[in-house]
Scaffold this motif. Structure first.
Motif, PDB file in Angstrom:
ATOM      1  N   CYS A 187       0.882  32.292  -2.210  1.00 55.48           N
ATOM      2  CA  CYS A 187       0.776  33.608  -2.838  1.00 55.48           C
ATOM      3  C   CYS A 187       0.082  33.425  -4.187  1.00 55.48           C
ATOM      4  N   VAL A 188      -0.218  34.541  -4.839  1.00 60.38           N
ATOM      5  CA  VAL A 188      -0.778  34.511  -6.192  1.00 60.38           C
ATOM      6  C   VAL A 188       0.333  34.922  -7.134  1.00 60.38           C
ATOM      7  N   LEU A 232      -4.556  27.148   1.081  1.00 62.99           N
ATOM      8  CA  LEU A 232      -3.622  26.976  -0.023  1.00 62.99           C
ATOM      9  C   LEU A 232      -4.318  27.509  -1.258  1.00 62.99           C
ATOM     10  N   LEU A 233      -3.703  28.457  -1.902  1.00 61.24           N
ATOM     11  CA  LEU A 233      -4.276  29.069  -3.094  1.00 61.24           C
ATOM     12  C   LEU A 233      -3.888  28.228  -4.304  1.00 61.24           C
ATOM     13  N   ILE A 234      -4.883  27.650  -4.956  1.00 59.65           N
ATOM     14  CA  ILE A 234      -4.644  26.730  -6.062  1.00 59.65           C
ATOM     15  C   ILE A 234      -5.549  27.110  -7.233  1.00 59.65           C
ATOM     16  N   LEU A 283       2.119  38.042  -5.827  1.00 57.48           N
ATOM     17  CA  LEU A 283       1.334  38.959  -5.007  1.00 57.48           C
ATOM     18  C   LEU A 283       1.176  38.328  -3.630  1.00 57.48           C
ATOM     19  N   TRP A 284       1.550  39.095  -2.604  1.00 58.68           N
ATOM     20  CA  TRP A 284       1.566  38.599  -1.232  1.00 58.68           C
ATOM     21  C   TRP A 284       0.740  39.499  -0.330  1.00 58.68           C
ATOM     22  N   ASP A 307     -11.660  34.342  -5.940  1.00 59.53           N
ATOM     23  CA  ASP A 307     -11.296  33.150  -5.187  1.00 59.53           C
ATOM     24  C   ASP A 307      -9.824  33.131  -4.775  1.00 59.53           C
ATOM     25  N   LEU A 308      -8.965  33.787  -5.537  1.00 61.62           N
ATOM     26  CA  LEU A 308      -7.542  33.822  -5.204  1.00 61.62           C
ATOM     27  C   LEU A 308      -7.180  34.980  -4.280  1.00 61.62           C
ATOM     28  N   ILE A 309      -7.970  36.036  -4.280  1.00 66.94           N
ATOM     29  CA  ILE A 309      -7.552  37.244  -3.560  1.00 66.94           C
ATOM     30  C   ILE A 309      -8.411  37.594  -2.354  1.00 66.94           C
TER      31      ILE A 309
END
Length: 172
Positions: free
Chosen positions: A143-144, A20-22, A62-63, A40-42
């Motif tokens: 996603c971001v 889970l991107l947080i 962004l997916w 850290d997100l990508i």
């Protein structure tokens, strides 16, 4: 909203199958319309193409391309099946609207070195940020998201009151 002023807050939570991107990160759009996204997100996006999608005025997402394509294909197939079965008769304006939005909503992008993303023409205007302007990079679990800072603050201000019930509803 004091949290938006922090340079960086993040965590990546593990589930059985997915990260889970947080987190939220304040960034600046450079003169060449590039945005440096936090590693850290990508980290799950760096090996291949990505999809950049218009979400709402002032926000893009962004997916991972394969994840996006799977979701898109299943949705489009469902609409096609309904059309072939005649279940969308009388809904031609909605089908046309869907087609228009699908045509403009997303594009394939590639992240460059150091997590740099060039925001394509048409998407820049949608964000409403000029070179030198600030953006928020936000982990949206799957996603971001890239937000115009003012729109992000408005969004959080209007939705934060729902946090506990949303979290509890998803966790139950």
């Amino acid at each position: 909203m004091d949290g938006v002023k922090t340079a960086c807050r993040w965590a990546i939570f593990m589930t059985a199958d997915h990260n889970l991107l947080i987190g939220e990160f304040r960034r600046t759009l450079d003169e060449r319309h590039r945005l440096s996204l936090p590693v850290d997100l990508i980290e799950n996006f760096a090996d291949g193409p990505c999809i950049l999608a218009k979400e709402r005025p002032g926000a893009l997402s962004l997916w991972n391309a394969s994840s996006w394509q799977t979701r898109l294909d299943s949705g489009v197939q469902l609409v096609k099946s309904k059309m072939q079965a005649g279940r969308l008769e009388g809904r031609i304006p909605q089908v046309q609207q869907l087609g228009r939005l699908l045509s403009t909503r997303h594009c394939e992008v590639q992240l460059a070195g150091r997590g740099r993303l060039t925001i394509p023409e048409g998407f820049r205007e949608f964000l409403g940020v000029e070179p030198g302007g600030e953006l928020m990079a936000v982990g949206a679990a799957i996603c971001v998201e890239i937000w115009n800072v003012d729109r992000w603050i408005e969004y959080v201000d209007s939705h934060i009151v729902d946090f506990h019930s949303l979290f509890q509803g998803l966790a139950d």
